[in-house]
Design an enzyme around this catalytic site. Structure first.
Site, PDB file in Angstrom:
ATOM      1  CB  ILE A  64      -2.101   7.454  90.820  1.00  0.00           C
ATOM      2  CG1 ILE A  64      -3.218   8.330  91.413  1.00  0.00           C
ATOM      3  CG2 ILE A  64      -2.667   6.442  89.830  1.00  0.00           C
ATOM      4  CD1 ILE A  64      -4.253   7.591  92.205  1.00  0.00           C
ATOM      5  CG  ASN A 121       5.345  13.327  84.496  1.00  0.00           C
ATOM      6  OD1 ASN A 121       6.042  14.021  85.250  1.00  0.00           O
ATOM      7  ND2 ASN A 121       4.311  12.639  84.918  1.00  0.00           N
ATOM      8  CB  CYS A 181       5.620  11.516  88.365  1.00  0.00           C
ATOM      9  SG  CYS A 181       4.538  10.526  89.434  1.00  0.00           S
ATOM     10  N   GLY A 198      -4.167  20.948  94.406  1.00  0.00           N
ATOM     11  CA  GLY A 198      -5.347  21.676  94.843  1.00  0.00           C
ATOM     12  C   GLY A 198      -5.034  23.106  95.250  1.00  0.00           C
TER      13      GLY A 198
END
Length: 303
Positions: A70, A126, A129, A217
């Site tokens: 993203i 963060n 990323c 996931g």
């Protein structure tokens, strides 16, 4: 059983939080459940100026997981404060803001802006990323750079709790964890996504316009569990676990290796109501397993 947990002084009614980047600004999930039922709301990463993110396609499904690139698309911190934060139930459920910046100074500037916001309970820094060209994981892979960011944020964060989100894309995550703890972090969260790629043999092109993306996931849960266990054994500050959590059993596995709470991300893409249903599922599973106290259960893994 009482599901309350305490993280560096932050009281949560249960250990279930959203994971930044997968929950928008929280308001998008109101049709699927009551935000006040969650332990905390972690909103999308914010930068000083709005970001449009990476070009599309930015998502690709993989076996037991998902790749994303993203690129931290967001509306910017000022618009979040004006348009989104007032609509969240921050006086009943803690709101944690994830921060993205391209320099240690920008991280500190964000912390200063948010330090006076009563609706913000904690800042999640963060430094992990993998999908941006500047900032992000470049800080999280160097213990000296990671420590510099945390020191500058800590100096400007006032009374806000400072959480540092770590990358799994390192040789030894314990070194990074100890560096940010020494620099003043109140808490650590991990893991962010693993760097990966997917290709299409028919078009002979990468599936993502960015070529590389972050894998999340169920596929990454064993890696996440190992790293949470390693970090919990290496630091004294609380640890928030994440990485492939989609069931109450997953939640307890992360707590068994030492996590105080968890963040749930990719599971909300397949079931937007999953975070909310997890709370009741966790209550039922603790009863079934005879767990009377998270304080006694946490970190009780036998070897």
């Amino acid at each position: 059983m009482n599901l309350n947990v305490n993280i560096a002084g932050l009281e949560l009614k249960n250990p279930i939080m959203s994971a930044s980047g997968t929950f928008g600004y929280g308001l998008e999930f109101i049709p699927y459940g009551n935000l006040e039922d969650l332990g905390a709301i972690v909103v999308k990463g914010l930068s000083i100026k709005p970001r449009s993110g990476n070009p599309m396609p930015r998502i690709a499904e993989t076996p037991c997981g998902m790749l994303n690139a993203i690129g931290l698309q967001n509306i910017g911190v000022e618009r979040f404060i004006q348009d989104k934060l007032p609509l969240l139930p921050w006086d009943r459920t803690p709101v944690i803001v994830n921060l993205y910046a391209q320099s240690a100074g920008e991280f500190a500037q964000l912390a200063e802006i948010l330090s006076s916001e009563p609706g913000v309970a904690a800042l999640e820094v963060n430094i992990s990323c993998p999908n941006v060209k500047e900032g992000g994981v470049q800080f999280g892979q160097d213990p000296l750079a990671a420590a510099e960011v945390v020191r500058k944020v800590r100096a400007k964060a006032g009374k806000k709790i400072v959480i540092v989100k770590l990358s799994p894309n390192v040789t030894d995550i314990k070194v990074i964890a100890r560096a940010v703890e020494s620099a003043g972090a109140d808490c650590i969260s991990l893991i962010n996504t693993l760097s990966g790629m997917a290709v299409d043999v028919r078009t002979r092109k990468p599936c993502l316009a960015n070529v590389f993306g972050g894998l999340s996931g169920p596929a990454i849960k064993p890696v996440a569990l190992r790293m949470v266990y390693e970090v919990c054994s290496s630091v004294r500050i609380p640890v928030i676990g994440m990485g492939g959590i989609s069931s109450a059993l997953d939640v307890l596995e992360f707590m068994l290796v030492g996590a105080c709470a968890v963040q749930v991300g990719t599971a909300t893409f397949t079931r937007p109501d999953r975070l909310f249903s997890l709370v009741n599922e966790l209550r039922e599973l603790t009863r079934e397993l005879g767990i009377d106290s998270f304080e006694e259960f946490r970190g009780s893994l036998k070897k």
